[in-house]
Enzyme design. Structure first.
Site, short mmCIF file in Angstrom:
data_model
loop_
_atom_site.label_atom_id
_atom_site.label_comp_id
_atom_site.label_asym_id
_atom_site.label_seq_id
_atom_site.Cartn_x
_atom_site.Cartn_y
_atom_site.Cartn_z
N LYS A 490 -6.86 0.46 -14.15
CA LYS A 490 -6.62 0.18 -15.08
C LYS A 490 -7.81 1.53 -16.22
CE LYS A 490 -9.22 -3.35 -15.93
NZ LYS A 490 -9.15 -4.86 -15.91
N TYR A 716 -26.42 13.92 -41.13
CA TYR A 716 -25.16 12.78 -43.20
C TYR A 716 -26.34 12.25 -42.96
CZ TYR A 716 -20.97 15.23 -41.69
OH TYR A 716 -19.34 16.25 -41.25
C1 LIG Z 1 -9.94 -5.98 -15.92
C2 LIG Z 1 -9.68 -6.91 -14.22
C3 LIG Z 1 -10.44 -6.95 -12.73
C4 LIG Z 1 -11.40 -6.33 -12.52
O1 LIG Z 1 -12.61 -7.21 -13.70
P1 LIG Z 1 -13.63 -6.27 -12.86
O2 LIG Z 1 -14.86 -7.46 -13.99
O3 LIG Z 1 -13.60 -5.22 -13.16
O4 LIG Z 1 -13.98 -6.62 -11.83
C5 LIG Z 1 -9.46 -8.67 -12.53
N1 LIG Z 1 -8.23 -8.61 -13.06
C6 LIG Z 1 -7.79 -8.64 -14.23
C7 LIG Z 1 -6.64 -9.24 -14.49
C8 LIG Z 1 -8.36 -7.57 -14.86
O5 LIG Z 1 -7.92 -7.88 -16.01
#
Ligand SMILES: *Cc1c(COP(=O)(O)O)cnc(C)c1O
Length: 817
Positions: A490, A716
């Site tokens: 993702k 700035y």
């Molecule tokens: C992002 C996510 C993960 C992965 O989590 P990490 O801590 O990056 O391993 C697993 N399950 C769900 C539902 C997530 O949203």
């Protein structure tokens, strides 16, 4: 005609490796290529498949290899019913890796020319590359490719020995006791070289002494030993014929000192009491040590100091990376323009096949230098290319032009030299294709690469795909057999880019991918990703798209369930795969634990969907303070999942562990785990068992240097005031690139030439100022913005996840392998 050095009959092969039995349906079958990974079978016709038992048992892949056309196998006793493969030859051995090594050793023993073996903690690859450069005028050098220095890599490297070369340089790398003995028996070096030994003892060794002894095992019985005694901690060298010591103090090639000027280093040393000097076009300490090591090897090989000095001045950096970048007009460029030999060509083509995100693929290839038996070498080149599914070959060099009749399976263009290619460039119309640039150093293909690569911004995020692969394997090793792995890609793979990482994961056989939104999934499908993909937030408007692209929605409540069923039923779809999310305490998305009965009832009333998995998410798997709560979540999940699975009456995958869960909660592995940030090298809960590598480095450059007088402000709001004179560097990254404003005013640091520089004043939109007073910095220098993301994130009160995903899309991603 000299027989092709790489071709043996399978009967000959059987004579080269100790075996328990053999069943040969055709003893005269020719073998040229050694295969051990069913995903990497380029050309099967003359392949010999070794079923190695590594992390995954190679015997499982025999059916796949057989289907791909492989007809020769080396397998372990009791593993394979050979009758299932009526057309194949089998050699049955006690130990398949041992058999591969025995074959390599036997092949190596047929060659009388010198073989140099190199070991050491650092510098092996550079010393190998430099020795090859330094001795190129006298020898046709075969060197082990990239850093193929492992138990398998060395065997494959030695398999490349042939009559076209008259000197081989082979790297030997070890990670635990006992390994060097196997490497030494294969390499049987005439000259053994030690580069250095790092100060700490690695995980695999009980003590430093054990590590030193293990490295020295390469020297057992060699004719010539070249080594720096200063690293041996007094451990004795095994019996050798002749020794040449180098380094500080009492050595035969004794370092006297060095001076740096104009980007070059003069190194002074004496050999048997006579002073000499060399100049190298590098200034770092590692280069000095590597150059001294090469100097000693050349002396051992009989070179005169004058010749050595002359050649050292022209050393080139050993470019060792296979880089992937975005190119002009939608092309993707894989750049390997520094060497060309059969073996590195096969590696580059393998990478091309792995990263096939474009329908069209083109290879720009130079002649293979030092090809003695031209017909045989190019026959091999043709078979490699034929197996890689490319559509166009652009061949540069006279030998390829002479051999053009071998390449009738692709669209072919030949050019006598690189300049002719450059002249024809506009006509070649590169567009929306993946292009592999593979050329020997003397062809200067970097000129081609410069034309094809989109003008690079100064700020780039470099992503090391091998490190992602390495991290994946670290987690896999920890999982028991049968536990599936879902990789979270993702948010552009946590900022690392989408299809490049997904391609790598697909190639490495993960079971599932997960994205947040449908459009991320669509992009992966369009790039050719075939793995099942879960979408965590299916929006109502995108449900049609999900079906169109075979994306599997997460169903987290009755509302989404009903919408989904409606859309599917309207299209007449049945048994569409979905994933049920239950809320066990995170309180973000999910059915309530006691919704199970009602959900079952609803599911029974439709044939539109079929539940593939049921899952939940842990809120604090990495935090020991909340372990009691994590146990409650696991319990709640178990209650809900069993009710659902029992009620559905068909197999459903259960999963709950994220990265931290994998590290700390073996009882939460269930049927599958969901690996996220750990893939990208960040895992606070990893503990000792995991050795993760950093996967990305954010880089920019120094745009300008200023002298800023005491009392003057910087940036700035006039925040950066100081009472002393300063040198301030402006670098090309700002908050619009994802460099958080909280790093301003001294809270953030970057690295320039290995030196730490603090921010001065407020961070601007596209620029940041650094205090570089007293540091060695010039305009145009490269700046490392993020190295250790976890530590940097902590310093401004956020987490690595936010920094990684916050690197904006305008920052160009460069991938290498
Ligand atoms: C992002 C996510 C993960 C992965 O989590 P990490 O801590 O990056 O391993 C697993 N399950 C769900 C539902 C997530 O949203």
């Amino acid at each position: 005609m000299v027989p092709h050095p790489h071709t043996y009959s399978i009967l000959q092969i059987a004579g080269m490796i100790p075996h328990i039995e053999r069943s040969l349906v055709d003893g005269s079958a020719r073998v040229a290529d050694l295969l051990y990974d069913s995903r990497k079978i380029g050309s099967a016709a003359q392949g010999l498949f070794f079923a190695l038992s590594g992390r995954r048992d190679g015997h499982r892949f025999i059916p796949e290899a057989y289907r791909a056309g492989v007809r020769n196998f080396v397998v372990a006793a009791g593993k394979v019913a050979t009758v299932d493969y009526p057309e194949a030859n089998f050699i049955v051995v006690a130990d398949t890796l041992g058999a591969l090594q025995a074959l390599a050793a036997s092949h190596r023993s047929r060659y009388r020319y010198p073989v140099i073996g190199i070991t050491g903690s650092n510098g092996k690859t550079i010393v190998k590359e430099w020795l090859a450069q330094l001795m190129a005028p006298e020898y046709r050098v075969l060197k082990s490719p990239k850093s193929y220095n492992s138990q398998i890599g060395v065997a494959l490297s030695l398999w490349q020995l042939d009559d076209a070369h008259d000197l081989a340089i082979i790297e030997a790398g070890i990670s635990k006791p006992g390994e060097m003995e196997a490497l030494r028996r294969m390499i049987a070096p005439d000259v053994a070289v030690l580069t250095n030994i790092g100060p700490a003892h690695d995980d695999g060794f009980a003590s430093r002494a054990e590590k030193v002894d293990e490295k020295l095992a390469l020297f057992e019985g060699v004719g010539t030993a070249v080594y720096p005694p200063g690293y041996l901690d007094g451990r004795p060298l095994p019996d050798v014929g002749y020794r040449l010591t180098w380094g500080e103090g009492d050595c035969m090639l004794r370092l006297l000192g060095h001076t740096v000027a104009d980007g070059r280093t003069t190194i002074r040393a004496q050999y048997r009491g006579v002073p000499h000097q060399i100049v190298i076009p590098f200034t770092d300490a590692a280069a000095r040590e590597n150059a001294l090591c090469c100097w000693a090897v050349l002396v051992a090989m009989g070179y005169a100091h004058e010749t050595i000095a002359e050649r050292m001045g022209a050393l080139q950096p050993a470019e060792m990376r296979l880089e992937m970048k975005s190119g002009i007009r939608g092309c993707t460029i894989i750049d390997d323009s520094y060497s060309n030999d059969l073996y590195s060509l096969s590696i580059a083509l393998e990478f091309l096949r792995q990263q096939r995100q474009q329908p069209k693929a083109t290879v720009i290839l130079s002649d293979i230098p030092a090809a003695v038996n031209e017909a045989e070498v190019y026959e091999k080149v043709a078979s490699l290319l034929a197996g890689s599914g490319i559509g166009r070959l652009i061949a540069v060099g006279p030998a390829l032009a002479r051999q053009r009749h071998r390449f009738d399976f692709v669209q072919l263009e030949t050019f006598p030299d690189t300049q002719a290619f450059l002249d024809a460039f506009p006509r070649l119309a590169f567009e929306h294709e993946i292009v592999l640039i593979k050329g020997g150093r003397q062809f200067a293909f970097e000129r081609i690469s410069a034309l094809l690569t989109a003008k690079s911004h100064d700020t780039v995020l470099e992503i090391n795909l091998s490190a992602v692969e390495h991290n994946l394997n670290q987690y896999r090793q920890r999982l028991p057999k049968g536990v599936k792995l879902m990789a979270m890609v993702k948010a552009f793979s946590y900022g690392s880019g989408s299809y490049e990482v997904a391609n790598l994961l697909q190639f490495n056989g993960v079971d599932y991918l997960t994205v947040a939104f449908a459009d991320e999934g669509v992009e992966l499908r369009q790039a050719g990703i075939r793995l099942p993909i879960m979408v965590m937030s299916p929006r109502q408007a995108s449900l049609g798209v999900l079906v169109q692209y075979a994306l599997e929605p997460e169903i987290y409540g009755f509302g989404v369930l009903d919408e989904c069923v409606r859309v599917l039923e309207a299209r007449g779809v049945t048994d569409y795969p979905v994933h049920i999310k239950v809320d066990t305490g995170m309180h973000r998305l999910g059915f309530a634990v006691d919704d199970a009965a009602r959900l079952l009832d609803r599911l029974r009333r439709t044939r539109a969907i079929s539940v593939k998995s049921v899952f939940s998410h842990l809120s604090a798997a990495g935090n020991p303070e909340h372990d009691a709560f994590t146990r409650i979540q696991l319990k709640r999940f178990e209650t809900f999942a069993s009710a659902l699975v029992d009620g559905l009456g068909h197999p459903v995958l259960r999963h709950i562990a994220n990265t931290a869960g994998i590290g700390r909660w073996p009882e939460a592995y269930l049927d599958m785990v969901r690996l996220g940030i750990g893939l990208y090298g960040v895992d606070d809960a990893a503990g000792d068992g995991l050795n993760l590598l950093k996967t990305s480095v954010l880089k920019t450059v120094v745009s300008q240097l200023h002298e800023v007088k005491a009392g003057e402000s910087v940036g700035y709001n006039r925040h950066g005031i100081s009472g002393v004179d300063r040198i301030v560097a402006t670098v090309g990254i700002g908050y619009a690139d994802g460099y958080d404003r909280r790093f301003g005013n001294g809270n953030g640091t970057m690295q320039i030439n290995g030196q730490v520089a603090r921010t001065v004043g407020d961070i601007c939109m596209d620029m940041t100022m650094l205090d570089v007073t007293g540091l060695r910095v010039t305009e145009g220098d490269e700046v490392e913005v993020f190295g250790d993301v976890a530590a940097l994130a902590g310093s401004i009160g956020t987490i690595a996840y936010e920094l990684l995903t916050g690197i904006s899309q305008r920052v160009k991603r460069v991938y290498y392998y």
